[in-house]
Design an enzyme around this catalytic site. Structure first.
Site, mmCIF file in Angstrom:
data_model
loop_
_atom_site.group_PDB
_atom_site.id
_atom_site.type_symbol
_atom_site.label_atom_id
_atom_site.label_comp_id
_atom_site.label_asym_id
_atom_site.label_seq_id
_atom_site.Cartn_x
_atom_site.Cartn_y
_atom_site.Cartn_z
ATOM 1 N NE ARG F 87 -3.813 -2.218 -0.190
ATOM 2 C CZ ARG F 87 -3.587 -3.467 -0.602
ATOM 3 N NH1 ARG F 87 -2.389 -3.844 -1.024
ATOM 4 N NH2 ARG F 87 -4.557 -4.360 -0.618
ATOM 5 C CD GLU F 90 -2.831 0.998 -4.533
ATOM 6 O OE1 GLU F 90 -2.711 -0.237 -4.663
ATOM 7 O OE2 GLU F 90 -3.889 1.534 -4.141
ATOM 8 C CB SER F 113 16.628 14.777 4.612
ATOM 9 O OG SER F 113 17.617 13.823 4.936
#
Lengths: 146, 146, 146, 146, 146, 146, 146, 146, 146, 146
Positions: F87, F90, F113
């Site tokens: 997930r 995605e 960063s």
């Protein structure tokens, strides 16, 4: 397990053709069993146990159970690195679309099954060389509409 | 250029088999020419120009020159996504080693050529279905030692 | 060509279900035709031409010829990036072996055909949510021995 | 650990369906536990320990702890090489977009959950063959806007 | 279409934050609409058409129809080459398992939804530098057993 | 070595949150140490040795030396197969460009960063469900010109 | 097995050139045998067993049987990481098409065989440096038409 | 630009060997220029412009400037699909390590340069066939220690 | 073997810089030897054996033989997952073409050798931070024409 | 847009060094701007517009807006095929771990920034050859604990 089959075959100095003749199967299918790519049934295993001199139970426990099913494919990375196998890959790259087109023109919208399928290897002797002849036969499966 | 061939074929409603019969070549090889996978020579092109009603010069300039050579392969990404072509790929994955083993046992250390090679497609009629029969023949090439 | 189909559908504000009902086919199969993944025959095309108000000849020349065959697959790169399609991919990763094992235990050594095959989508209404129900049916093909 | 489960199952000659019936779960979910793709809770494990005759503590220490969670996926490389599993992959390639389109038209902008999800395998007997029926049900999740 | 949105935004010298404030949405979601990753509804599009001075019908025909659904993902190849986006990828590589473990320990067997989900970007001013703060919130979805 | 840490944690039935509280660190960072993704210093290791009841020297020799540095990343193949971790992947595919655009508009040409960086996981209780809240904070680093 | 060959060679402080001279083969072919890339016949193995002081039977059982065939390729991942081997890869990338074009112009439509093939390495001494000279010779195989 | 060169060559029915002879360069290097893989200098371009009947300025502006440098490689995807080029790839897979080993034994720790390098193609006539002879020569570069 | 070197170094609490100073080599080259990426000669090994207190013969048998050559590269998969190493990869992605262009403008058509090459790491102290300085020097190799 | 920059540069026969001197920037950074890998600010663009004789507004609209940010990386596929760029890739493969180890020993747990970073190219003249000297400087960023 496959290891056992190969060792028995080597010890007996049998080719796949020798074994195939004895158990009444084609040599390519026999080789597929050895490489774990085909599922023999109990009667095949009984015959194999005799030909290879391996205890029947041993074979049946490994290959003949109701819950053993080969995990097909996966023997090598694609594209294949071995030149013998690569040539088939090259044939696919070069003649893939021509074969698809001809199959479609001859049969319609569908495929050649790779399950209801047989493969054979024959040697054709020419005057100063030999030819390898490979024959694939597979059921034609038309696409269903719904 | 291939575009021209396909359009002429479509306009004339010819199959590769029809064309093959007229120019005395196998339909798979004819399809290979259409897909840019085989190099016809000048006499093939002359016959094609008649069958497809394309100006002879046009074909010869594109295909018949001494410096045109097909860039074979590359028509699709591997693994193939089209199910017809994928089945050949699957056959290779599953039966690749068995075929290699049987070729070696029958012929020794070498390969089936994919160059000095022919491919055919036949239809076998069974009672309630049809079978696709693919035949590959290639010269056996033994490995040289040096 | 698919472009034409999609535009006609959008102009008429039809869903695939609407079209399916009118031509007596399932909405998933209709969508497959639109995405170039299924081959309609001439009578399908005649009906489509009426529903979508596209000239019949136009459709038949593109889709209905004896030499047009869809090049299936290839619409997207694997793994899929779109979340809707990815969930199917994830189901395959997670439940692939469990499904294979259960199919084998129920049917024996063989596969579910993806050719002699149908797919449906249904909506199940629950009190405070909806469920997507996908049903795949494919002929069981047992492995041939030879 | 999975190894232990499979061996106990083989020794008892149980199918996943047999086990599922006894512990009141679907056979696909049971298989998912065996392949390490689903997390059983303590009461599932107690029942499993009885059915498979494995010490309860042993199972609970491995699977039932608060800090064990399956690492799902990763059982095989994509694309799958095994033909049974590959057919699902092919279905995804061919029918992925059609399924996405129909889901969207029926449900709106969202996905079928692969988490709040069930999968079943049924056998449909036809006169001269059998059909594999796969049913997926997943909660529809609409995209949130913010 | 996205092109039109970006050009209108550039012409008006608006940031995503400016637009978000005017249409009462978060700037990240607005950017997702511009990149074709989120589906606005008709009322969002009406507001956008005012803010960006684009004809309402134009936007609604492209984005607001019942059959338009974004094809999410696919904007770039993974791993990302752009350093800004790559850092998220690196965070995933380095902290992926730690995050999974902590989510499991806090919530049990399940996932954070990427669908019922929001993402925000905030700026934290420190004495001699600034910090980027990213907040993801997604519904916890427990795995279903069946 | 990590193996030792995990076993001690399991034996003591501690969560990462428990450990974090005792050694005054965030649970995600503690988990990162366990997965070999973060480098604790000697005082961290002394505290860990007490909490986990592992000999201090043992920990310091493995983790605390001047020449040990974690080899970060590499715990899994990308794209991740586990749904929890996927997930995040995605989210990156879908919201990567929107996040980049908003960061740039808010901060200018530079990056967040992933080194001067922290990650947190919180649980938000809603009436009938729970939400996972992930917070990333990283120093903004502007691109240098030269 | 190859391990045995390399160890015997190391123990005897022989180069491939030394061995080649003694068994009357080229050093590259000898090295190919050691790396499992070429199949020696029985008489080669007899000579090798003398040169390397390995029991003849031992070598013949492993390499000389009718059913042993090398699995060629696969020694390293492509693209090669080792700089010596990579340079050949780079030559292929840069000069692949020029070589193809020149071969075609000189020979016609066909390939240089990699099976009926030899490879040699020579040292050319220049005043202040040395040159590596690689010579490949392979039979020209013209494409068959059918 | 390369397009221009190929067209001029085709119009004049020249082979790379013909051109090479006229401009005093090897045919492989000439082909490399045509494929954009080598950088000719101004005097080469002047000669080429005469041989190919292309305006000198035109060639020099494209190829002869101080800031034009070929982007070498990248003409095709690896592994190559064309059988002519693939054979070189296969030679690398099969004989890569043997060649590396022999180069090391003959020259020590270093590489054959692919920059200070030449490649030639020769035809060797045998009684009933032809052989392709490829010769690579590259400076040996020893590894520097520091 | 490398294992032995690393363990001796750890036991003696030496940095690569310490070792480099003692054997009169740069620390990066010393590290390259430890990681199996550089070939030390016999006198280097004698010095190493003293500094690390390892039996001289032991080192020379493994590293100093005429037939040992490092198999360079291959220590990790590309793209690198470790952030330290990834930054070099990112520099290559972002500044690769600019560096190529500047090298060409300064030197002409050729490359910086990675063989006749040195690499150094320096620390630059600034008021409130430190800078890493990496210096690569490689011989310029002009492309040969032939 | 970059196209415009390159054409203006070619027309004026300027090297990146020439331009850099005039606008007071390093030639590598200037090249990075041309390749779309660095973001110039308005004053840089004003100077560039003078040096290259391009309308200032034109440059500022494309590069100088508050919402334009370079999409870094992505100029070529990895691994690079061009030999000049590949050598950097090879240096990374061979010396990646040695550099990481030395950076860690000199600086502790952290990375060299690729953002707060500069790159230079110098020519070192030797008696009979030239050396390419590449200098990278990047801020050291220590890992934060939390």
């Amino acid at each position: 397990m496959c290891q056992t089959l190969f060792e028995a075959k080597a010890a007996k100095k049998l080719t796949f053709a020798d074994i195939g003749k004895k158990i009444n199967k084609d040599e390519v299918w026999v080789a597929a069993v050895f490489y774990g790519q085909a599922k023999p049934d109990e009667s095949d295993l009984k015959e194999l146990s005799i030909v290879l001199d391996i205890r029947e139970n041993y074979l049946i426990n490994d290959f003949g159970t109701k819950t053993y099913f080969p995990d097909r494919g996966g023997l090598f990375q694609m594209p294949p690195t071995d030149p013998v196998i690569y040539r088939f890959y090259e044939i696919l790259q070069v003649y893939g679309y021509p074969l698809k087109a001809v199959i479609h023109e001859k049969f319609g919208d569908g495929i050649m099954s790779a399950i209801d399928f047989t493969a054979k290897v024959d040697k054709i002797k020419k005057e100063d060389h030999e030819k390898v002849k490979i024959t694939f036969e597979g059921k034609f499966l038309p696409y269903r509409k719904w």
